[in-house]
Design a protein around this motif. Structure first.
Motif, PDB file in Angstrom:
ATOM      1  N   VAL A 122      10.853  36.388 -22.755  1.00  0.00           N
ATOM      2  CA  VAL A 122      11.047  37.714 -23.323  1.00  0.00           C
ATOM      3  C   VAL A 122       9.873  38.651 -23.025  1.00  0.00           C
ATOM      4  CG1 VAL A 122      11.161  38.898 -25.550  1.00  0.00           C
ATOM      5  CG2 VAL A 122      12.674  36.994 -25.085  1.00  0.00           C
ATOM      6  N   ILE A 123       8.660  38.101 -23.005  1.00  0.00           N
ATOM      7  CA  ILE A 123       7.494  38.983 -22.799  1.00  0.00           C
ATOM      8  C   ILE A 123       7.015  39.011 -21.347  1.00  0.00           C
ATOM      9  CG2 ILE A 123       6.673  38.807 -25.187  1.00  0.00           C
ATOM     10  CD1 ILE A 123       4.423  36.933 -23.891  1.00  0.00           C
ATOM     11  N   MET A 147       5.054  39.526 -30.431  1.00  0.00           N
ATOM     12  CA  MET A 147       5.812  40.520 -29.657  1.00  0.00           C
ATOM     13  C   MET A 147       7.196  39.981 -29.329  1.00  0.00           C
ATOM     14  SD  MET A 147       3.280  42.459 -26.996  1.00  0.00           S
ATOM     15  CE  MET A 147       2.838  41.036 -26.011  1.00  0.00           C
ATOM     16  N   ALA A 148       7.232  38.698 -28.930  1.00  0.00           N
ATOM     17  CA  ALA A 148       8.526  38.084 -28.603  1.00  0.00           C
ATOM     18  C   ALA A 148       9.435  38.078 -29.827  1.00  0.00           C
ATOM     19  CB  ALA A 148       8.315  36.663 -28.073  1.00  0.00           C
ATOM     20  N   ASP A 153      14.177  39.970 -32.581  1.00  0.00           N
ATOM     21  CA  ASP A 153      14.774  40.548 -33.792  1.00  0.00           C
ATOM     22  C   ASP A 153      15.629  41.774 -33.451  1.00  0.00           C
ATOM     23  OD1 ASP A 153      14.934  40.801 -36.757  1.00  0.00           O
ATOM     24  OD2 ASP A 153      13.930  42.700 -36.329  1.00  0.00           O
ATOM     25  N   LYS A 154      15.204  42.560 -32.461  1.00  0.00           N
ATOM     26  CA  LYS A 154      15.958  43.757 -32.045  1.00  0.00           C
ATOM     27  C   LYS A 154      17.343  43.394 -31.513  1.00  0.00           C
ATOM     28  CE  LYS A 154      12.369  46.735 -32.295  1.00  0.00           C
ATOM     29  NZ  LYS A 154      12.282  47.671 -33.431  1.00  0.00           N
ATOM     30  N   SER A 184      11.669  45.140 -23.238  1.00  0.00           N
ATOM     31  CA  SER A 184      10.261  44.936 -23.562  1.00  0.00           C
ATOM     32  C   SER A 184       9.347  46.042 -23.044  1.00  0.00           C
ATOM     33  CB  SER A 184       9.793  43.564 -23.060  1.00  0.00           C
ATOM     34  OG  SER A 184       9.939  43.504 -21.659  1.00  0.00           O
ATOM     35  N   LEU A 185       9.721  46.699 -21.953  1.00  0.00           N
ATOM     36  CA  LEU A 185       8.872  47.781 -21.419  1.00  0.00           C
ATOM     37  C   LEU A 185       9.360  49.152 -21.857  1.00  0.00           C
ATOM     38  CD1 LEU A 185       8.367  46.459 -17.757  1.00  0.00           C
ATOM     39  CD2 LEU A 185       6.740  46.324 -19.644  1.00  0.00           C
ATOM     40  N   GLN A 186      10.309  49.167 -22.783  1.00  0.00           N
ATOM     41  CA  GLN A 186      10.878  50.436 -23.279  1.00  0.00           C
ATOM     42  C   GLN A 186      11.355  51.299 -22.107  1.00  0.00           C
ATOM     43  OE1 GLN A 186       8.150  52.495 -25.933  1.00  0.00           O
ATOM     44  NE2 GLN A 186       9.807  53.000 -27.325  1.00  0.00           N
ATOM     45  N   PRO A 187      12.314  50.775 -21.340  1.00  0.00           N
ATOM     46  CA  PRO A 187      12.735  51.487 -20.124  1.00  0.00           C
ATOM     47  C   PRO A 187      13.484  52.775 -20.439  1.00  0.00           C
ATOM     48  CG  PRO A 187      14.259  49.707 -20.591  1.00  0.00           C
ATOM     49  CD  PRO A 187      13.141  49.576 -21.598  1.00  0.00           C
ATOM     50  N   LYS A 188      13.510  53.677 -19.466  1.00  0.00           N
ATOM     51  CA  LYS A 188      14.311  54.898 -19.608  1.00  0.00           C
ATOM     52  C   LYS A 188      15.759  54.618 -19.244  1.00  0.00           C
ATOM     53  CE  LYS A 188      10.504  57.971 -18.412  1.00  0.00           C
ATOM     54  NZ  LYS A 188       9.945  58.860 -17.380  1.00  0.00           N
TER      55      LYS A 188
END
Ligand code: ADP
Ligand code: MG
Length: 274
Positions: A122-123, A147-148, A153-154, A184-188
């Motif tokens: 995940v990370i 973080m994982a 959880d999301k 994980s990288l908050q992509p657009k």
């Protein structure tokens, strides 16, 4: 141009004109052996939009995904992400642009490392981009397992899966892990290539609902690819239809059943239960 469709469409949302996040201009790809997988394809995807891409098997959907992800290179045409020429970037500039675009494939079993515990999987993207600090990980960017756990959880998975390997999870859980990793990288932009096609019918709706909620929570845009028109209709603001590598129809999702739809589009709605 070949399709007669506008190169750039700006979407009015709440009265505001949105800038396109992704612009595809006259993209073509021919594989060795003269397979014209994509021919002169143009469309745009606005910020916050979900664009559905539908077409039968072999119509070029995954080729388009691979070109956007730079897993393949186009023969002709442009891919602009936030105005940056993704098709032409190299080295550090390419790596920097790539973090904004993540993908979920059809088969989570193939896209997850079978030997890696879930928390490491995940990370993984965060390890590749140590400088990226997503807002939802603020304060714990150094704490890997934590973080994982937040990411899992999301997607509706508890900390009990952290130390498991993919074989110890169900197909639906594995796809949730792949989704957690893609966040994980908050992509657009999230490219979803047949994300539910390998799953049991009972699990498909859960994953679609999850993806729909995450799109809003994370303020992402989606390119949602499927041969399943019902899934595309459920997910998308607009729908683009690919036939033998060419875009033949692009319309707002609510216009799917209108009689002016392309005959090829109407074949989808006639033969598949909605
Ligand atoms: P879809 O995802 O819509 O099923 P694809 O993009 O996978 O379609 O494939 C489009 C066409 O390109 C098909 O005819 C397929 O056989 C061909 N194709 C896909 N990948 C390759 C490749 N690596 N080499 C040669 N032909 C390919
Ligand atoms: Mg495909």
């Amino acid at each position: 141009m070949g399709t007669g469709l506008p190169v750039t469409t700006r979407i009015a949302k709440g009265g505001t004109l949105l800038t396109p996040l992704l612009e595809i201009n006259r993209l073509s790809k021919c594989y060795p052996g003269r397979v014209n997988a994509l021919v002169d394809v143009s469309f745009s995807l606005a910020e916050g939009e979900c664009l559905g891409l539908v077409g039968e098997s072999g119509s070029g959907k995954s080729t388009l995904a691979k070109l956007i992800l730079r897993l393949e290179t186009p023969d002709q045409g442009e891919i602009l992400l936030d105005g940056a020429p993704l098709h032409a970037l190299r080295g550090r500039a390419l790596k920097n642009a790539r973090k904004h675009v993540q993908v979920i494939f059809q088969d989570p079993t193939a896209s997850l490392n079978p030997r890696l515990p879930i928390w490491k999987t995940v990370i993984e993207p965060l390890e590749n981009y140590p400088d990226v600090s997503p807002s939802f990980l603020s304060g714990i960017r150094h704490a890997k397992r934590q973080m994982a756990a937040v990411l899992l959880d999301k997607v509706g998975l508890g900390p009990d899966v952290l130390d498991r390997v993919p074989a110890q999870l169900s197909g639906g859980q594995r796809q949730r892990v792949a989704i957690a990793r893609s966040l994980s990288l908050q992509p657009k932009l999230l490219v979803c290539d047949e994300p539910t096609s390998s799953l049991d019918v009972s699990v498909q709706a859960q994953i679609l609902n999850l993806l729909k909620g995450l799109k809003n929570d994370f303020n992402m845009s989606y390119l949602f690819i499927s041969h399943d028109i019902a899934a595309v209709h459920f997910m998308s603001d607009r729908i683009a239809v690919l036939k033998k590598g060419r875009l033949v129809d692009v319309f707002a999702s609510g216009q799917l059943f209108e009689t002016r739809r392309h005959p090829y589009t109407r074949q989808f709605t006639n033969c598949q239960p909605m």
